[in-house]
Design an enzyme around this catalytic site. Structure first.
Site, PDB file in Angstrom:
ATOM      1  N   LYS B 109     -38.315  89.181  73.079  1.00  0.00           N
ATOM      2  CA  LYS B 109     -39.378  90.011  73.502  1.00  0.00           C
ATOM      3  C   LYS B 109     -40.057  89.508  74.824  1.00  0.00           C
ATOM      4  O   LYS B 109     -40.857  90.384  75.311  1.00  0.00           O
ATOM      5  CB  LYS B 109     -40.379  90.319  72.216  1.00  0.00           C
ATOM      6  CG  LYS B 109     -39.646  90.982  71.008  1.00  0.00           C
ATOM      7  CD  LYS B 109     -39.828  92.429  71.053  1.00  0.00           C
ATOM      8  CE  LYS B 109     -39.121  93.046  69.943  1.00  0.00           C
ATOM      9  NZ  LYS B 109     -38.936  94.475  69.964  1.00  0.00           N
ATOM     10  N   GLU B 131     -48.228  97.265  70.145  1.00  0.00           N
ATOM     11  CA  GLU B 131     -47.942  97.538  68.717  1.00  0.00           C
ATOM     12  C   GLU B 131     -47.023  96.318  68.324  1.00  0.00           C
ATOM     13  O   GLU B 131     -46.084  96.096  69.316  1.00  0.00           O
ATOM     14  CB  GLU B 131     -47.126  98.912  68.416  1.00  0.00           C
ATOM     15  CG  GLU B 131     -45.416  98.969  68.812  1.00  0.00           C
ATOM     16  CD  GLU B 131     -45.308  98.498  70.400  1.00  0.00           C
ATOM     17  OE1 GLU B 131     -46.266  98.805  71.102  1.00  0.00           O
ATOM     18  OE2 GLU B 131     -44.278  98.424  70.358  1.00  0.00           O
ATOM     19  N   SER B 398     -31.077  87.671  68.732  1.00  0.00           N
ATOM     20  CA  SER B 398     -32.224  88.061  69.434  1.00  0.00           C
ATOM     21  C   SER B 398     -33.522  87.412  69.124  1.00  0.00           C
ATOM     22  O   SER B 398     -34.580  87.118  69.768  1.00  0.00           O
ATOM     23  CB  SER B 398     -32.793  89.651  69.146  1.00  0.00           C
ATOM     24  OG  SER B 398     -32.631  89.653  67.704  1.00  0.00           O
TER      25      SER B 398
HETATM   26  C1  LIG Z   1     -35.997  89.107  66.995  1.00  0.00           C
HETATM   27  C2  LIG Z   1     -36.020  90.562  66.904  1.00  0.00           C
HETATM   28  N1  LIG Z   1     -34.937  91.170  67.035  1.00  0.00           N
HETATM   29  C3  LIG Z   1     -34.694  92.552  67.116  1.00  0.00           C
HETATM   30  C4  LIG Z   1     -36.101  93.423  67.070  1.00  0.00           C
HETATM   31  C5  LIG Z   1     -35.784  94.745  67.083  1.00  0.00           C
HETATM   32  O1  LIG Z   1     -36.441  95.252  68.280  1.00  0.00           O
HETATM   33  P1  LIG Z   1     -35.475  95.843  69.362  1.00  0.00           P
HETATM   34  O2  LIG Z   1     -34.562  96.710  68.611  1.00  0.00           O
HETATM   35  O3  LIG Z   1     -36.633  96.496  70.182  1.00  0.00           O
HETATM   36  O4  LIG Z   1     -34.732  94.877  69.856  1.00  0.00           O
HETATM   37  C6  LIG Z   1     -37.018  92.743  66.881  1.00  0.00           C
HETATM   38  C7  LIG Z   1     -38.599  93.456  66.962  1.00  0.00           C
HETATM   39  O5  LIG Z   1     -39.504  93.050  66.464  1.00  0.00           O
HETATM   40  C8  LIG Z   1     -37.252  91.287  66.969  1.00  0.00           C
HETATM   41  O6  LIG Z   1     -38.225  90.524  66.679  1.00  0.00           O
END
Ligand SMILES: Cc1ncc(COP(=O)(O)O)c(C=O)c1O
Lengths: 264, 414
Positions: B109, B131, B398
């Protein structure tokens, strides 16, 4: 059936603004909404907007959110909205549906327009449908003989106002302030400027909503607008009432006060 | 493009409108998806953001500043880690993780947030709102706001505040105001509603720092562009390391930002399969899931036409996932388009499958992933068994799992 055109012609002939009241279908109950709207009409509302309760009302403040939530908890469906319109239209008011776009999209634009017209509705207000995405709805409404009302806002530049007004039939809805629905201490001063900026782009009536809640404010707005729109203040009366009878008395009283305001 | 020192700009290929293709049309549409379904009051603000972004994306000065922050603050480039012990459970396929968990604040993020915080300054706005579901976007936003001296308000569902309490404390420590949202399902979707209400009220001095590739145009495009550094780096790294492109790329899909971020650099590489993993929650048959793309239908939510979990009258159905970051009944419009065009494939991973992958990665590789990312890991395990031992799979890790310790303690009785 009373049309928007006759409503505004009559108001103009009486040298006053029209009074528009909002209530969500299914609130406080399915029958209670028809009773409350009918009371509002008897006490002076010329137009009623029946809100179609939606799970994600991102333009609405706490009062309407609360009412809509109760309505959905009561199990209100689109068929109930249509039945509410039918009941309210019988009272002699021009009856519109105010709805976020997704429920109409999902139901089918043509089917929704057809069902609303046969319920005696005269049109819709669509607060999150932009002119860019409005084509299917304009076509369906035209086919069914329904009016289409869209919103302009204090932030709207003149080109946007022209574009939005071009999509409207019935009237143009001028949002008095930057914000969500809900009664306020005073009506935003920007509202008058917005109405003035809207006039050159349309020959339709221009009505002001958001933040109007009492007779004094209604009179203030009626001095420059063709219609005064009140929603949250009616809902507040119903939410605060200990029982249905006193709720009806309270909305009746408010409608009287507002009707007197638009005639000052 | 290169910096004055001659080093390649990590974000340089953000510039050049259309070079990478897949930009939305003038109405912000990816095919039939996207667009704008918002109150008219917000149209001028969206136009303003879009116009400023159009200038910024081809302004070398802006890109250098963004790049500088990504390197010196966020910790880019992030490394690729091969995980052979974990991959034993994947039929012996090669699995490589793109380590977004190693960025400052611990999730992908931060990339989008730094880009949009710079954009906020260009817009001359002094306040940001956001948000957050898992709290990672909220933490990243609070971090960037502290760094750049912006006022910061975060909307977070009350349910999420509870399951991600650690992140609430982090945001507060960083100087942000956290507002728990108690209406509706009290999760991400309601936090978004509340943030929109704030934005329409305070738009003159406030930027809505949207956290995923959903929402009205231009957010899906902007957030994607600021996240695509993930795939740009990973593509270069995997070529260096293995001498070829991966057979498949796997990512978790909530709103879709980490997935589009890693997919995007590979979209034109037709040999590379793209797989997105949504939260299957307690299982599709229970109805308690967040399978927006795989089980939803086309509708409008939060300003955009996309796949939505909704009933036959267009009412949003509440989603469920053990991971707050995937607990969302909508999804970015570009994913809807990638799905319908067949370029990407989307699948569900249940809570239990994700938690198995979560603990497996911890035990076999010494890496504790975010529960969101664990959905991609579980997907990679299945994919490896399908594709066979010759396959190479790139997974977007992620985020890291520190924030999920409360959930893990309960789930595993730790
Ligand atoms: C570590 C992590 N991965 C994935 C997501 C999912 O969001 P997005 O699909 O936008 O990557 C989040 C959302 O808070 C997150 O914190």
């Amino acid at each position: 059936m009373t049309t928007l055109q006759t409503v505004f012609e009559k108001a103009r002939a009486e040298n006053r603004a029209a009074l528009v009241g909002y209530l969500p279908a299914g609130f406080p109950t399915k029958d209670g909404a028809v009773a409350a709207a009918t009371a509002m009409v008897e006490a002076g509302c010329d137009v009623i907007e029946i809100g179609l309760p939606y799970s994600d009302p991102l333009m609405d403040g706490p009062t309407i959110q609360d009412a809509v939530h109760r309505s959905l908890t009561n199990g209100t469906r689109i068929a109930d909205v249509m039945r509410t319109v039918e009941g309210v239209a019988k009272s002699g008011a021009a009856t519109l549906v105010m709805t976020y776009w997704n429920p109409v999209d999902r139901y089918g634009a043509e089917r929704f327009a057809r069902d609303l017209a046969s319920a005696g509705g005269v049109g819709t207000i669509t607060p999150d449908l932009t002119p860019e995405e409005s084509e299917p709805w304009l076509a369906a409404s035209k086919e069914a003989g329904l009016g289409t009302v869209f919103l302009v806002a204090p932030s709207s530049p003149d080109e946007r106002i022209a574009r939005v007004a071009a999509c409207c039939t019935g009237f143009v809805y001028a949002a008095s302030l930057m914000g969500v629905t809900g009664a306020r201490e005073s009506v935003n001063v920007a509202a008058e400027g917005l109405v003035e900026r809207t006039r050159p782009h349309t020959s339709l009536p221009v009505c002001v909503g958001l933040g109007v809640g009492n007779g004094r404010q209604a009179a203030e707005v009626a001095a420059y607008a063709d219609g005064v729109i009140v929603g949250s203040a009616f809902i507040r009366r119903l939410l605060d009432a200990p029982d249905e009878a006193s709720g009806l008395a309270a909305v009746r009283e408010l409608a009287h006060e507002l009707a007197e305001g638009v005639r000052r | 493009m290169t910096t004055t020192e001659g080093t390649p700009l990590t974000s340089a290929d953000l510039a050049g409108n259309g070079v990478y293709g897949n930009d939305p049309d003038v109405l912000g549409k990816f095919g039939i998806f996207g667009g704008r379904y918002v109150p008219e009051a917000l149209i001028p603000a969206l136009d303003e953001v879009a116009a400023e972004y159009d200038k910024a994306r081809s302004d070398l000065e802006f890109l250098r500043e963004f790049d500088h922050l990504l390197r010196t603050y966020a910790g880019r480039p992030t490394t690729l880690t091969e995980v052979p012990r974990f991959a034993e459970q994947a039929g012996g396929a090669r699995i490589l993780l793109k380590r977004e968990d190693l960025t400052h604040t611990g999730a992908h993020k931060i990339n989008n947030v730094l880009g949009q915080a710079l954009l906020t300054k260009r817009l001359g706005k002094t306040r940001v709102i956001a948000e957050t579901g898992a709290g990672q976007h909220g933490v990243a936003t609070a971090t960037a706001a502290a760094l750049m001296g912006l006022e910061c308000v975060i909307y977070m569902g009350a349910v999420d505040c509870e399951r991600q309490a650690l992140n609430v404390a982090r945001m507060k420590l960083l100087g942000a105001t956290v507002i728990p949202v108690t209406n509706g399902s009290q999760t991400l979707k309601d936090a978004i509603n509340e943030a929109f209400r704030d934005w329409v009220t305070n738009v003159d001095h406030t930027h809505y720092l949207f956290g995923t590739v959903a929402g009205p145009h231009p957010f899906p495009e902007i957030v994607r562009d600021f996240a695509r550094i993930i795939g740009v780096e990973a593509r270069r790294q995997i070529l260096e390391l293995t001498g070829r492109l991966p057979d498949a790329v796997a990512a978790a899909v909530g709103g879709g930002s980490n997935a589009i971020g890693i997919f995007h650099a590979f979209i034109n590489d037709k040999s590379v399969q793209l797989h997105g993993y949504e939260a299957g929650g307690r299982g599709v048959e229970t109805g308690e899931h967040a399978l927006t793309l795989t089980e939803g239908s086309v509708g409008v939510l939060h300003g955009s036409r996309t796949y939505v979990l909704q009933d036959e009258e267009g009412q949003t159905i509440e989603s469920h996932s053990i991971s707050a970051g995937l607990d969302y009944p909508g999804v970015g419009p570009e994913h809807a388009w990638l799905k319908d065009s067949g370029r990407a494939t989307y699948h569900g991973i249940t809570d239990a499958e994700a938690m198995d992958a979560f603990s497996l990665l911890a035990r076999t590789e010494g890496i504790i992933p975010a529960i969101e990312s664990s959905h991609a890991l579980a997907g990679a395990l299945k994919l490896g068994r399908e594709l066979g031992p010759e396959a190479t799979i790139l997974v977007n890790l992620s985020g890291r799992g520190d924030k999920d310790m409360g959930t893990a303690m309960k789930y595993f009785n730790l």
